[in-house]
Structures are given as structure tokens and as C-alpha cells.
Design a protein around this motif. Structure first.
Motif, short mmCIF file in Angstrom:
data_model
loop_
_atom_site.label_atom_id
_atom_site.label_comp_id
_atom_site.label_asym_id
_atom_site.label_seq_id
_atom_site.Cartn_x
_atom_site.Cartn_y
_atom_site.Cartn_z
N LEU A 1 0.81 -1.22 0.00
CA LEU A 1 0.00 0.00 0.00
C LEU A 1 0.84 1.27 0.00
CD1 LEU A 1 -2.59 -1.05 2.74
CD2 LEU A 1 -2.83 -1.23 0.25
N LYS B 1 -10.55 12.98 -8.32
CA LYS B 1 -9.09 13.08 -8.18
C LYS B 1 -8.38 12.88 -9.51
CE LYS B 1 -8.25 8.24 -6.54
NZ LYS B 1 -9.65 7.81 -6.54
N ARG C 1 1.42 -0.60 -6.98
CA ARG C 1 1.70 -1.76 -7.83
C ARG C 1 3.08 -1.70 -8.43
NH1 ARG C 1 -3.59 -3.99 -8.77
NH2 ARG C 1 -5.01 -2.58 -7.73
N VAL D 1 -6.58 3.72 -10.76
CA VAL D 1 -7.69 4.54 -10.28
C VAL D 1 -8.82 4.49 -11.30
CG1 VAL D 1 -6.21 6.14 -8.98
CG2 VAL D 1 -6.75 6.64 -11.37
N SER E 1 -17.09 8.44 -5.85
CA SER E 1 -17.08 9.51 -4.85
C SER E 1 -18.29 10.44 -4.95
CB SER E 1 -15.78 10.35 -4.90
OG SER E 1 -14.67 9.51 -4.77
#
Ligand SMILES: Cc1cc2nc3c(=O)[nH]c(=O)nc-3n(C[C@H](O)[C@H](O)[C@H](O)COP(=O)(O)O)c2cc1C
Length: 189
Positions: free
Chosen positions: A25, A61, A45, A55, A120
Motif C-alpha cells: 500500500l 481526483k 503496484r 484509479v 465519490s
């Protein structure tokens, strides 16, 4: 040779061996459209020997990720990395291949973001979310939607802080990219 990315890779490898829950992470920070700094946890990754994050392009974002800051904290090693990175899109074919390895629920979520509800965005209730997910018309075979994206992270500054020194005085070094290799400066921790 000074190789902070090799060091980061080796540290993350060791953390994985130690079953460190943070090994895979990072915390990714950016400047939001409203000027506020934002952070969130993402899977960090290793894609063809480069660092990358995945994403969804429907998230607010997405348009704010050209310059990002990253924290990687590895509690099993007592080591923190902070990176400033520029970014570069991961080729779509590579994203699509990796996407196939995801579990079903996040795959379905990526299609929900694409077809119905941007990531979101507010929704009336969790029940409504689950209903919409269940009634989603998914493509067959299930392939990555165009909104599934990846960014390579191109570190411009790397700061490594090691809290694990025997004498208790932390070891902190800042690395800058150079030619032919990185340069290293010791910092007051
Ligand atoms: C352990 C963990 C791993 C996560 N990995 C990802 C990821 O790889 N990609 C992603 O978009 N969100 C991931 N998330 C969710 C993000 O933290 C965040 O909630 C989501 O991206 C929406 O954030 P935004 O409003 O800033 O777009 C992860 C969350 C956790 C707790």
C-alpha cells in the motif's frame, strides 16, 4: 551505486515476507481542484519494474494526478518513504490485463462508476447502491471499462527515514535523480 528505487523494492519485498499489512500500500496525496491537499490509501503496484497506481477516471481526483506525493510506511521494518512523483498514463492494454485479475466486486464497481454513478458521488443510501449494482447490465465477457486507468509514478524526490537504528538516532536520506545515478544527501532526521 546509489539506487533508492532498488532499496524501496527490496524493503517492500522484505515487508511482504514479514506479512506486513502495509507492504502493498501507499498513501497518495495530491492538490484537489479546490486547492485543499487530499490523501487516500491506494494499492502500490509494481508494473513491469515501475511503480504504478490504478484509479477510476470518474473520480474527481483523476484530473489532479499529474503531480502527487506518496507515503509508504512499512511498520515491519520501521521505515518510511516519502516520494514526490510526476505521473504518466499506463498503456490501456496493460491496465486491461491487470484489471482481469481483480476480484468481481471491484470489477462491478468500475462498471457502476462508468454506467451510472461516478466514484465519490453521493447516493441516496447503501441499499440503493446495492440495488443498482445488482441490476447493472454488464458486458460479456467482462472486460475493463475505459474508465479503469493506471498511472506510472516517476519519482523526482525520495526521502527515506529509518527508525530502526540500534543507537536510536534515526537515519534519514534524501535522493534526487541525476545522471548517471541518483544523488544522496543525509538529512537531520
Ligand atoms: C487498503 C486500501 C486499498 C485501496 N486501493 C485503492 C486503489 O488501488 N485504487 C483506488 O482508486 N482506490 C483504492 N482505495 C480506496 C481509496 O482509498 C479511496 O477511498 C477511493 O479511491 C476514493 O477516493 P477519492 O474520493 O479521493 O477519489 C483503497 C482503500 C484502501 C483502504
Amino acid at each position: 551505486m546509489i539506487d533508492p528505487l532498488g532499496r524501496l523494492a527490496a524493503d517492500r519485498r522484505l515487508a511482504r515476507e514479514r506479512q506486513d499489512p502495509c507492504a502493498a500500500l501507499c498513501t497518495l496525496g495530491n492538490l484537489g481542484a479546490d486547492g485543499w491537499p487530499e490523501t487516500r490509501t491506494l494499492v502500490l503496484r509494481d508494473l513491469e519494474d515501475r511503480l504504478a497506481v490504478f484509479v477510476n477516471a470518474t473520480s474527481p481526483k483523476f484530473t489532479q494526478l499529474d503531480r502527487v506525493s506518496l507515503v509508504v510506511w512499512l511498520p515491519s521494518l520501521n521505515v518510511q518513504y516519502r516520494l514526490r512523483c510526476e505521473t504518466e498514463p499506463v498503456p490501456r492494454e496493460l491496465v486491461a490485463d491487470s484489471w482481469q485479475l481483480r476480484p468481481e466486486p471491484p470489477k462491478h464497481m468500475d462498471w457502476l462508476y462508468t454506467l451510472a454513478r461516478p466514484q465519490s458521488s453521493p447516493i441516496e443510501s447503501r441499499e440503493r447502491l446495492l440495488e443498482e449494482l445488482a441490476s447493472l447490465s454488464l458486458p460479456e465477457p467482462l472486460t475493463a471499462p475505459d474508465t479503469a486507468r493506471g498511472f506510472y509514478l516517476l519519482p523526482q524526490v525520495i526521502d527515506r527515514l529509518d527508525l530502526g537504528m540500534e543507537n536510536g538516532i534515526h537515519d534519514r536520506r534524501r535522493y534526487l535523480p541525476g545522471n548517471p545515478s541518483w544523488s544522496e544527501v543525509v538529512l537531520v532526521p
